[in-house]
Design a protein around this motif. Structure first.
Motif, PDB file in Angstrom:
ATOM      1  N   GLU A   3       0.840  -1.208   0.000  1.00 10.54           N
ATOM      2  CA  GLU A   3       0.000   0.000   0.000  1.00 10.54           C
ATOM      3  C   GLU A   3       0.871   1.253   0.000  1.00 10.54           C
ATOM      4  O   GLU A   3       1.807   1.352   0.785  1.00 10.54           O
ATOM      5  CB  GLU A   3      -0.843   0.012   1.288  1.00 10.54           C
ATOM      6  CG  GLU A   3      -2.313  -0.218   1.015  1.00 10.54           C
ATOM      7  CD  GLU A   3      -3.083  -0.254   2.321  1.00 10.54           C
ATOM      8  OE1 GLU A   3      -3.106   0.783   3.004  1.00 10.54           O
ATOM      9  OE2 GLU A   3      -3.619  -1.343   2.638  1.00 10.54           O
ATOM     10  N   ALA A   4       0.575   2.130  -0.909  1.00  6.87           N
ATOM     11  CA  ALA A   4       1.340   3.384  -0.937  1.00  6.87           C
ATOM     12  C   ALA A   4       0.922   4.256   0.240  1.00  6.87           C
ATOM     13  O   ALA A   4      -0.242   4.305   0.592  1.00  6.87           O
ATOM     14  CB  ALA A   4       1.092   4.120  -2.243  1.00  6.87           C
ATOM     15  N   TYR A   6       0.072   7.576   1.277  1.00  3.02           N
ATOM     16  CA  TYR A   6      -0.224   8.912   0.758  1.00  3.02           C
ATOM     17  C   TYR A   6      -0.389   9.882   1.901  1.00  3.02           C
ATOM     18  O   TYR A   6      -0.981   9.556   2.924  1.00  3.02           O
ATOM     19  CB  TYR A   6      -1.515   8.896  -0.065  1.00  3.02           C
ATOM     20  CG  TYR A   6      -1.378   8.144  -1.358  1.00  3.02           C
ATOM     21  CD1 TYR A   6      -0.603   8.654  -2.399  1.00  3.02           C
ATOM     22  CD2 TYR A   6      -2.031   6.927  -1.537  1.00  3.02           C
ATOM     23  CE1 TYR A   6      -0.489   7.958  -3.591  1.00  3.02           C
ATOM     24  CE2 TYR A   6      -1.924   6.230  -2.720  1.00  3.02           C
ATOM     25  CZ  TYR A   6      -1.148   6.754  -3.749  1.00  3.02           C
ATOM     26  OH  TYR A   6      -1.039   6.079  -4.922  1.00  3.02           O
ATOM     27  N   LYS A   7       0.101  11.057   1.701  1.00  3.77           N
ATOM     28  CA  LYS A   7      -0.117  12.102   2.693  1.00  3.77           C
ATOM     29  C   LYS A   7      -0.941  13.196   2.020  1.00  3.77           C
ATOM     30  O   LYS A   7      -0.571  13.711   0.964  1.00  3.77           O
ATOM     31  CB  LYS A   7       1.245  12.667   3.145  1.00  3.77           C
ATOM     32  CG  LYS A   7       1.121  13.718   4.221  1.00  3.77           C
ATOM     33  CD  LYS A   7       2.476  13.957   4.900  1.00  3.77           C
ATOM     34  CE  LYS A   7       2.361  15.087   5.893  1.00  3.77           C
ATOM     35  NZ  LYS A   7       2.817  16.371   5.373  1.00  3.77           N
ATOM     36  N   GLN A   8      -2.096  13.471   2.590  1.00  3.60           N
ATOM     37  CA  GLN A   8      -2.934  14.501   1.989  1.00  3.60           C
ATOM     38  C   GLN A   8      -2.362  15.875   2.305  1.00  3.60           C
ATOM     39  O   GLN A   8      -2.147  16.221   3.468  1.00  3.60           O
ATOM     40  CB  GLN A   8      -4.360  14.406   2.523  1.00  3.60           C
ATOM     41  CG  GLN A   8      -5.292  15.287   1.741  1.00  3.60           C
ATOM     42  CD  GLN A   8      -6.746  15.038   2.079  1.00  3.60           C
ATOM     43  OE1 GLN A   8      -7.081  14.544   3.147  1.00  3.60           O
ATOM     44  NE2 GLN A   8      -7.623  15.358   1.145  1.00  3.60           N
ATOM     45  N   ARG A  11      -6.846  19.898   0.667  1.00 10.48           N
ATOM     46  CA  ARG A  11      -8.219  19.410   0.613  1.00 10.48           C
ATOM     47  C   ARG A  11      -9.179  20.568   0.835  1.00 10.48           C
ATOM     48  O   ARG A  11      -8.778  21.671   1.177  1.00 10.48           O
ATOM     49  CB  ARG A  11      -8.444  18.302   1.635  1.00 10.48           C
ATOM     50  CG  ARG A  11      -8.324  18.761   3.067  1.00 10.48           C
ATOM     51  CD  ARG A  11      -8.417  17.578   4.022  1.00 10.48           C
ATOM     52  NE  ARG A  11      -7.820  17.914   5.286  1.00 10.48           N
ATOM     53  CZ  ARG A  11      -8.433  18.619   6.252  1.00 10.48           C
ATOM     54  NH1 ARG A  11      -9.656  19.050   6.078  1.00 10.48           N
ATOM     55  NH2 ARG A  11      -7.811  18.895   7.380  1.00 10.48           N
TER      56      ARG A  11
END
Ligand SMILES: Cc1ncc(C[n+]2csc(CCOP(=O)(O)OP(=O)(O)O)c2C)c(N)n1
Ligand code: SF4
Lengths: 254, 364
Positions: A3-4, A6-8, A11
């Motif tokens: 699973e990558a 990801y950092k949001q 938004r």
């Protein structure tokens, strides 16, 4: 492949509803909405906030902002906000007004709310034109500026010069923070956000009336491309409405 | 505090009754002849933790009321005729947004700046909706300080119950006169029922918006208007108020409200003392107007004599109520001149005699 992670990093602020707006492409209102929403989120104020939209292009702001709002008649936002704030002094009260709303039909409400030092924050969108009604002269229309009611350009001898309401408010004792910023550049937007934060903080700390004026593009009624609308703010509006802090008695560090 | 009989001026009565009805917010702009009312509240409201603000104009005052109502409070503004004209846009917004508020108008002579004497020439403005749009405002017209105190409570209750602006319609006379009053017991605003439509921050619930603009293409504004009309029908069905005085056997029935009714009531007594069967029908709600009650009194052998402190405004509602069932005579004095009971008695006698000496016959 695992699973990558990801950092949001970007938004929609919670203070903005997940709906499309009706603003024209290149309009400053959408940027201003976003800034207000980001600051409210960051300061944790959304659930404390009561907003008062104008009658003007932002009349439907209650469909876009995700907090309580109450409509005011054209120009009366600061009177309505005064009523709200006097009943709910611990809540955060915000008006969002155009130049016609704030500096023409609502001048008396604006000056007197500021002079009473109402503990309210005001976002003032100066686009030098009446957007909603189709491009008539605004109190802030520049000398020579054409509009549907000044087809030959604004004439100082007939129409007076553009009004600088922010300067006028600065002489009122009740105002604690007034800054003029612009929405036509990345740098300008960043600065505007800082000013909005300071203005909002002044209300949270109970200091008095704060206002952030935002020079804002209206490409539709100025008959400009968005690019030209930005250039117009740089090349023409800023000469009449120079950017900068007009009044700051908050004592806050930058 | 137990209420006892006190001698109070009308303006002070309204102000004190508002405080006792749980109103903690007043916004207004000075105008004669109602200045005693804001002056009273300027010291009285702070005593009970309330807020008094002298606004920069009547326009601002009514919009401050709108904001206070949106935030959930009982709020009051008062003025006199020219100032009430300025409040009209705000009243229309209150109606459209379905917000409660009480507006007191202590009428003076008009049009224009007119004069500061008592008059009743704002009936059309009050009852027809002085501003734009299809809306109605309940209008309560007291004839005494005692009734003013009670109707002030009624006004706040109706405003909250139906989410509507309500007008208390008095005049310079009722504002200035001093009479004995038993004030209603005070209520604590904290005991009033909570309101589920107000804006006070969306913690723990979905955000709310209070607005009157409905741009939808599916007839949203029409639907909103139908909803308002249904509410007005409900008010009309439930809230009619009027007073009848010596009408059972009357051969002439005076119709008057507010101060005019006080004057002609004395004339009715005078005629009764002479053996003439006179009576008085006094509408208390001017909108809704007690049409059916008046219609029921209108018979071919009864004269209807309308008496107003105006050139003839309420008489139109009398015509709508009575139609051709009875003859209608009208006598009105505009411009702030107050007729005496003797003038009113002369009108009633002239109406009975049909000699046209005082007032005029109304042709339907
Ligand atoms: C009492 C009243 N007068 C006039 C109008 C019409 N009107 C609506 S918005 C507006 C001016 C809008 O211009 P501005 O305040 O500059 O806001 P913008 O649309 O440019 O954002 C006018 C004149 C109205 N709605 N109400
Ligand atoms: S008319 Fe002007 S102010 Fe209004 S939405 Fe369009 S660009 Fe924005």
């Amino acid at each position: 492949m695992s699973e990558a992670a990801y950092k949001q990093v970007f938004r929609r602020p919670e203070s903005l509803k997940d709906v499309p707006t009706h603003y024209c492409p290149g309009c400053g209102h959408s940027v201003a909405h976003r800034l207000v929403a980001e600051v409210l989120d960051e300061m944790g104020l959304r659930e404390q906030t009561i907003g008062v939209p104008p009658v003007g292009c932002a009349v439907l702001a209650y469909n876009y902002f995700n907090f309580d709002m109450v409509e005011a008649p054209h120009g009366r936002a600061l009177a309505v906000a005064t009523g709200v704030k006097r009943v709910l002094p611990d809540k955060f009260v915000l008006t969002y007004q155009g130049d016609g709303d704030l500096a023409a039909i609502g001048t008396a409400e604006t000056i007197h709310a500021a002079n009473r030092g109402e503990n309210i924050s005001c976002i003032f969108i100066n686009n030098a034109i009446y957007g909603m009604t189709g491009g008539q002269m605004a109190p802030t229309t520049l000398i020579g500026g054409t509009s549907t009611t000044t087809p030959g350009g604004r004439d100082a001898s007939r129409d007076g010069k553009p009004i600088d309401i922010s300067q006028m408010l600065a002489v009122c004792d009740g105002t604690v923070f007034i800054e003029r910023c612009t929405l036509n550049s990345f740098k300008g937007v960043k600065k505007a956000k800082k000013a909005i934060r300071k203005c909002f903080q002044a209300q949270v700390d109970g200091l008095g009336f704060g206002l952030v004026e935002l020079l804002s593009p209206c490409p539709t009624n100025m008959k400009q491309t968005p690019q030209q609308a930005w250039e117009f703010i740089d090349n023409e509006m800023m000469a009449t409405f120079p950017l900068g802090v007009i009044k700051d008695t908050t004592g806050y560090e930058d | 505090m137990p209420s006892e009989k006190v001698l109070m001026r009308g303006s002070d009565t309204l102000a004190e009754a508002a405080v006792r009805a749980g109103c903690r917010y007043f916004f207004g702009y000075p105008i004669t002849p109602q200045n005693e009312l804001p002056e009273y509240l300027s010291w009285r409201l702070p005593e009970v933790g309330g807020t008094f603000i002298q606004a920069e104009s009547e326009v601002s005052a009514i919009n401050m009321v709108l904001g206070a109502a949106a935030a959930g409070a009982r709020a009051l503004t008062s003025s006199s005729s020219p100032g009430v004209s300025l409040k009209q846009e705000g009243i229309s917004y209150l109606a459209g947004q379905e917000l409660p508020a009480v507006i007191a108008n202590m009428m003076r002579g008009g049009p224009g700046l007119g004069n500061i004497a008592a008059s009743a020439a704002d009936y059309f403005q009050a009852t027809r909706g002085g501003a734009h749009g299809d809306y109605r405002t309940p209008v309560l017209a007291p004839d005494s300080c005692q009734e003013l105190a009670e109707l002030t409570f009624t006004a706040f209750d109706l405003a909250d119950k139906y989410r509507t602006p309500v007008m208390l319609l008095g005049d310079g006379l009722i504002g200035q006169v001093m009479e004995p009053v038993v004030l209603p017991d005070p209520i604590d605003p904290a005991d009033l029922p909570p309101k589920d439509y107000i804006v006070d921050g969306c913690a723990g619930r979905e955000p709310r918006a209070i607005f009157s603009m409905l741009l939808g293409q599916q007839g949203e504004l029409m639907q909103h208007n139908f909803k308002l009309q249904a509410k007005y029908d409900e008010i009309t069905a439930n809230e009619l108020r009027w007073d009848e005085y010596l009408i059972e056997d009357a051969e002439i029935i005076a119709v008057a409200y507010g101060s005019a009714s006080r004057i002609i009531r004395a004339a009715v007594d005078e005629l009764r003392a002479e053996g003439i069967k006179a009576g008085l029908f006094r509408p208390i709600t001017l909108w809704p107007y007690p049409k059916q009650a008046l219609r029921d009194l209108a018979k071919s052998d009864v004269k209807i004599a309308v008496f107003e402190l105006s050139a003839g405004q309420m008489v139109e509602d009398v015509m709508l109520s009575v139609g051709e069932r009875a003859e209608i005579d009208f006598y009105g004095v505009p411009g702030g001149v107050i007729p005496t009971p003797a003038d009113a008695a002369a009108f009633l006698r002239s109406s009975l005699a049909g000699d046209g000496k005082v007032g005029r016959r109304i042709a339907i």
